[in-house]
Design an enzyme around this catalytic site. Structure first.
Site, PDB file in Angstrom:
ATOM      1  N   HIS A   7       3.237  28.558 -12.719  1.00 22.44           N
ATOM      2  CA  HIS A   7       4.080  28.039 -13.013  1.00 22.44           C
ATOM      3  C   HIS A   7       3.174  28.686 -14.347  1.00 22.44           C
ATOM      4  O   HIS A   7       2.182  27.551 -14.959  1.00 22.44           O
ATOM      5  CB  HIS A   7       4.250  27.108 -13.226  1.00 22.44           C
ATOM      6  CG  HIS A   7       5.133  26.353 -14.039  1.00 22.44           C
ATOM      7  ND1 HIS A   7       6.392  25.833 -13.624  1.00 22.44           N
ATOM      8  CD2 HIS A   7       5.047  25.823 -15.121  1.00 22.44           C
ATOM      9  CE1 HIS A   7       6.973  25.067 -14.716  1.00 22.44           C
ATOM     10  NE2 HIS A   7       5.647  25.130 -16.089  1.00 22.44           N
ATOM     11  N   CYS A  14       6.631  21.470 -22.029  1.00 28.10           N
ATOM     12  CA  CYS A  14       6.181  19.771 -21.524  1.00 28.10           C
ATOM     13  C   CYS A  14       5.957  18.632 -23.021  1.00 28.10           C
ATOM     14  O   CYS A  14       5.695  18.915 -24.013  1.00 28.10           O
ATOM     15  CB  CYS A  14       4.854  19.761 -20.614  1.00 28.10           C
ATOM     16  SG  CYS A  14       4.552  17.541 -20.513  1.00 28.10           S
ATOM     17  N   ARG A  17      15.459  22.728 -16.127  1.00 23.21           N
ATOM     18  CA  ARG A  17      14.327  21.189 -16.179  1.00 23.21           C
ATOM     19  C   ARG A  17      13.385  21.158 -17.198  1.00 23.21           C
ATOM     20  O   ARG A  17      13.499  21.199 -18.136  1.00 23.21           O
ATOM     21  CB  ARG A  17      13.758  21.159 -14.544  1.00 23.21           C
ATOM     22  CG  ARG A  17      13.146  19.762 -14.439  1.00 23.21           C
ATOM     23  CD  ARG A  17      11.656  19.955 -14.919  1.00 23.21           C
ATOM     24  NE  ARG A  17      10.210  20.770 -14.032  1.00 23.21           N
ATOM     25  CZ  ARG A  17       9.711  20.817 -15.016  1.00 23.21           C
ATOM     26  NH1 ARG A  17       9.046  20.483 -15.835  1.00 23.21           N
ATOM     27  NH2 ARG A  17       8.876  21.834 -14.594  1.00 23.21           N
ATOM     28  N   ASP A  18      12.742  22.390 -16.507  1.00 22.48           N
ATOM     29  CA  ASP A  18      11.325  23.228 -18.181  1.00 22.48           C
ATOM     30  C   ASP A  18      11.900  23.243 -19.371  1.00 22.48           C
ATOM     31  O   ASP A  18      11.373  22.825 -20.020  1.00 22.48           O
ATOM     32  CB  ASP A  18      10.814  23.682 -17.331  1.00 22.48           C
ATOM     33  CG  ASP A  18       8.907  23.322 -17.554  1.00 22.48           C
ATOM     34  OD1 ASP A  18       9.148  23.031 -19.136  1.00 22.48           O
ATOM     35  OD2 ASP A  18       8.264  23.824 -17.129  1.00 22.48           O
ATOM     36  N   HIS A  66       2.935  29.334 -18.664  1.00 25.85           N
ATOM     37  CA  HIS A  66       3.982  29.437 -20.332  1.00 25.85           C
ATOM     38  C   HIS A  66       3.610  29.816 -21.529  1.00 25.85           C
ATOM     39  O   HIS A  66       1.893  30.745 -20.830  1.00 25.85           O
ATOM     40  CB  HIS A  66       3.553  27.664 -20.663  1.00 25.85           C
ATOM     41  CG  HIS A  66       4.795  26.963 -20.134  1.00 25.85           C
ATOM     42  ND1 HIS A  66       6.089  26.370 -20.555  1.00 25.85           N
ATOM     43  CD2 HIS A  66       4.778  26.156 -18.644  1.00 25.85           C
ATOM     44  CE1 HIS A  66       6.277  25.765 -20.158  1.00 25.85           C
ATOM     45  NE2 HIS A  66       5.553  25.413 -19.195  1.00 25.85           N
ATOM     46  N   ASN A  70       8.202  28.401 -20.896  1.00 26.32           N
ATOM     47  CA  ASN A  70       7.957  29.121 -19.651  1.00 26.32           C
ATOM     48  C   ASN A  70       7.411  30.467 -20.095  1.00 26.32           C
ATOM     49  O   ASN A  70       8.326  31.211 -20.419  1.00 26.32           O
ATOM     50  CB  ASN A  70       8.567  28.851 -18.855  1.00 26.32           C
ATOM     51  CG  ASN A  70       8.299  27.698 -17.785  1.00 26.32           C
ATOM     52  OD1 ASN A  70       9.170  26.609 -18.867  1.00 26.32           O
ATOM     53  ND2 ASN A  70       7.716  27.948 -16.686  1.00 26.32           N
TER      54      ASN A  70
HETATM   55  N1  COA Z   1      14.357   7.322 -11.926  1.00 25.49           N
HETATM   56  C1  COA Z   1      14.792   6.639 -12.946  1.00 25.49           C
HETATM   57  N2  COA Z   1      14.184   5.475 -14.043  1.00 25.49           N
HETATM   58  C2  COA Z   1      12.833   5.606 -13.164  1.00 25.49           C
HETATM   59  C3  COA Z   1      12.078   6.117 -12.624  1.00 25.49           C
HETATM   60  C4  COA Z   1      12.772   7.268 -12.037  1.00 25.49           C
HETATM   61  N3  COA Z   1      12.306   8.202 -11.130  1.00 25.49           N
HETATM   62  N4  COA Z   1      11.277   6.227 -12.408  1.00 25.49           N
HETATM   63  C5  COA Z   1      10.713   4.651 -12.921  1.00 25.49           C
HETATM   64  N5  COA Z   1      12.248   4.583 -13.840  1.00 25.49           N
HETATM   65  C6  COA Z   1      12.454   3.307 -14.786  1.00 25.49           C
HETATM   66  C7  COA Z   1      11.880   1.531 -13.872  1.00 25.49           C
HETATM   67  O1  COA Z   1      13.129   1.671 -13.149  1.00 25.49           O
HETATM   68  C8  COA Z   1      11.958   0.717 -14.861  1.00 25.49           C
HETATM   69  O2  COA Z   1      13.483   0.382 -15.715  1.00 25.49           O
HETATM   70  P1  COA Z   1      13.592  -0.901 -16.266  1.00 25.49           P
HETATM   71  O3  COA Z   1      12.869  -0.606 -17.782  1.00 25.49           O
HETATM   72  O4  COA Z   1      15.344  -0.260 -17.089  1.00 25.49           O
HETATM   73  O5  COA Z   1      12.976  -1.621 -16.197  1.00 25.49           O
HETATM   74  C9  COA Z   1      11.227   1.842 -16.145  1.00 25.49           C
HETATM   75  O6  COA Z   1      11.703   3.500 -15.796  1.00 25.49           O
HETATM   76  C10 COA Z   1       9.397   1.492 -16.200  1.00 25.49           C
HETATM   77  O7  COA Z   1       9.245   2.421 -14.601  1.00 25.49           O
HETATM   78  P2  COA Z   1       7.906   1.920 -14.409  1.00 25.49           P
HETATM   79  O8  COA Z   1       7.857   2.613 -13.400  1.00 25.49           O
HETATM   80  O9  COA Z   1       7.183   0.840 -15.099  1.00 25.49           O
HETATM   81  O10 COA Z   1       7.660   3.401 -15.185  1.00 25.49           O
HETATM   82  P3  COA Z   1       6.694   3.895 -16.269  1.00 25.49           P
HETATM   83  O11 COA Z   1       6.927   3.571 -18.040  1.00 25.49           O
HETATM   84  O12 COA Z   1       4.963   3.711 -15.992  1.00 25.49           O
HETATM   85  O13 COA Z   1       7.148   5.318 -17.051  1.00 25.49           O
HETATM   86  C11 COA Z   1       7.328   7.504 -15.544  1.00 25.49           C
HETATM   87  C12 COA Z   1       6.375   6.514 -15.195  1.00 25.49           C
HETATM   88  C13 COA Z   1       6.467   8.635 -14.931  1.00 25.49           C
HETATM   89  C14 COA Z   1       8.232   7.522 -14.376  1.00 25.49           C
HETATM   90  C15 COA Z   1       7.605   8.488 -16.570  1.00 25.49           C
HETATM   91  O14 COA Z   1       5.820   8.184 -17.122  1.00 25.49           O
HETATM   92  C16 COA Z   1       8.431   9.442 -16.518  1.00 25.49           C
HETATM   93  O15 COA Z   1       9.608   9.523 -15.676  1.00 25.49           O
HETATM   94  N6  COA Z   1       7.639  10.538 -17.035  1.00 25.49           N
HETATM   95  C17 COA Z   1       8.478  12.401 -16.640  1.00 25.49           C
HETATM   96  C18 COA Z   1       7.191  13.172 -16.930  1.00 25.49           C
HETATM   97  C19 COA Z   1       8.234  14.425 -17.528  1.00 25.49           C
HETATM   98  O16 COA Z   1       8.919  14.705 -16.808  1.00 25.49           O
HETATM   99  N7  COA Z   1       7.630  15.088 -18.271  1.00 25.49           N
HETATM  100  C20 COA Z   1       7.992  17.156 -18.094  1.00 25.49           C
HETATM  101  C21 COA Z   1       7.560  17.159 -16.406  1.00 25.49           C
HETATM  102  S1  COA Z   1       5.793  17.923 -16.804  1.00 25.49           S
HETATM  103 ZN    ZN Z   2       5.650  24.021 -17.352  1.00 29.18          ZN
END
Ligand code: COA
Ligand code: ZN
Length: 311
Positions: free
Chosen positions: A211, A244, A19-20, A213, A253
């Site tokens: 956790h 990240c 994942r990370d 890094h 990490n």
């Molecule tokens: N899985 C799949 N798709 C997702 C989702 C999820 N968990 N959450 C949101 N989506 C999709 C929505 O369905 C939407 O799709 P569309 O554009 O086709 O309609 C789109 O993403 C936007 O949804 P929204 O709720 O407005 O999300 P957002 O754009 O505000 O993004 C997060 C918020 C949290 C979903 C996004 O920023 C994210 O996934 N971040 C992860 C960051 C990460 O993992 N960082 C590293 C680890 S620390």
């Molecule tokens: Zn991390």
């Protein structure tokens, strides 16, 4: 849960490389390769593997195959499969794949929360209630990872008081475990020891994980400080992969095989077969297409001996 007492004899490793590690790689690792890698990892004695994240595929394209990966791996008794989840949609996708644990992610600082998740810490916590409801229906363990606990790359110091307030809210919601994340390697051992001692004393029934890094070379020192405070659960990534994508300056990490090597050399039981783990670590450069920062794989274990030079 292994008792959280100072210098515990036994610890557990949660491998977060899939994942990370993979979330920040330049190249998409093909799904069958991810599955092969996780299957190999699950034979090394690791307690837990964070197999992927159920995030937006637009945010983290490298892990867009989360369901295929979790459905494709061979599940093994004694190895829990956990996944990172930012919202309810992610939790529902994860639960459909019968994961053992949900690792909800949020930030301890507003700016990293907004950059990473488009949510402040308060907004994340507000949404966790619905996730806990579906998690309870499915009887899965719910952990929360608190990014930037030891410092934020945008804001700098995150006061310990703020971190404790957030953990208080998480515990009150019914979160069973909390991971203290040093997202960009800003923590130092004194800070880690102080926070770990404080949280263990205040919430003895909560499972705390460290956790870290290794961005500034303090990864192992910070892990050691947490162990001295009583932490028994550690996140680490094989080869020292990780970072990240929404935290500037993020790098890998703490390296799993180096962490296992340190604890085993000290006589602390990690449950991991280090030789088996090193064999999997040796496959990493081919898997990700570049050299990785792990050190023991290059130097050999502490008891490696060289022949005397002949004159
Ligand atoms: N899985 C799949 N798709 C997702 C989702 C999820 N968990 N959450 C949101 N989506 C999709 C929505 O369905 C939407 O799709 P569309 O554009 O086709 O309609 C789109 O993403 C936007 O949804 P929204 O709720 O407005 O999300 P957002 O754009 O505000 O993004 C997060 C918020 C949290 C979903 C996004 O920023 C994210 O996934 N971040 C992860 C960051 C990460 O993992 N960082 C590293 C680890 S620390
Ligand atoms: Zn991390």
């Amino acid at each position: 849960m292994i008792p959280q007492t100072p210098c515990p004899e036994r610890i557990e490793i949660n491998e977060v490389g899939p994942r990370d590690g993979l979330q920040i790689e330049k190249r998409f690792v093909p799904t069958p390769d991810k599955i092969r890698w996780i299957n190999a990892l699950s034979q090394t004695g690791l307690a837990r593997i964070e197999a992927t994240s159920f995030t937006s595929p637009k945010a983290i394209p490298n892990l867009a195959d989360a369901s295929e990966v979790v459905n494709g791996i061979k599940r093994r008794d004694g190895v829990e499969i956990t996944v990172l989840v930012p919202n309810l949609k992610g939790a529902e996708r994860a639960l459909a794949c019968q994961v053992d644990e949900l690792n909800l992610v949020m930030s301890a600082s507003d700016s990293h929360g907004l950059a990473n998740l488009r949510m402040t810490p308060e907004q994340s916590i507000e949404r966790f209630g619905d996730i806990l409801d579906v998690a309870r229906e499915n009887s899965v363990f719910v952990n929360a990872s608190l990014s930037t606990t030891f410092g934020c790359p945008f804001e700098g110091e995150v006061p310990q008081k703020r971190v404790l307030e957030l953990i208080e809210q998480l515990v009150a919601l019914g979160i069973q475990g909390v991971t203290l994340c040093d997202t960009t390697g800003m923590a130092n051992p004194a800070q880690v020891k102080a926070l770990c001692e404080a949280v263990i004393a205040r919430w003895p029934g909560t499972a705390f994980t460290l956790h870290v890094h290794n961005t500034r070379g303090m990864g192992l020192a910070n892990a050691l400080a947490a162990w001295q405070a009583g932490i028994t659960r550690f996140d680490s990534a094989l080869g020292g992969l990780g970072g990240c994508p929404f935290a500037p300056g993020a790098t890998g990490n703490v390296c799993t095989e180096d962490l296992v090597h340190m604890f085993e050399a000290m006589g602390v039981d990690t449950g991991v077969d280090l030789d088996a783990l090193l064999e999997v670590a040796a496959t990493l450069p081919e898997l990700v297409g570049h050299d990785v920062p792990g050190q023991v794989i290059k130097a050999g274990k502490w008891d490696r001996r060289y022949p005397m030079p002949s004159r």
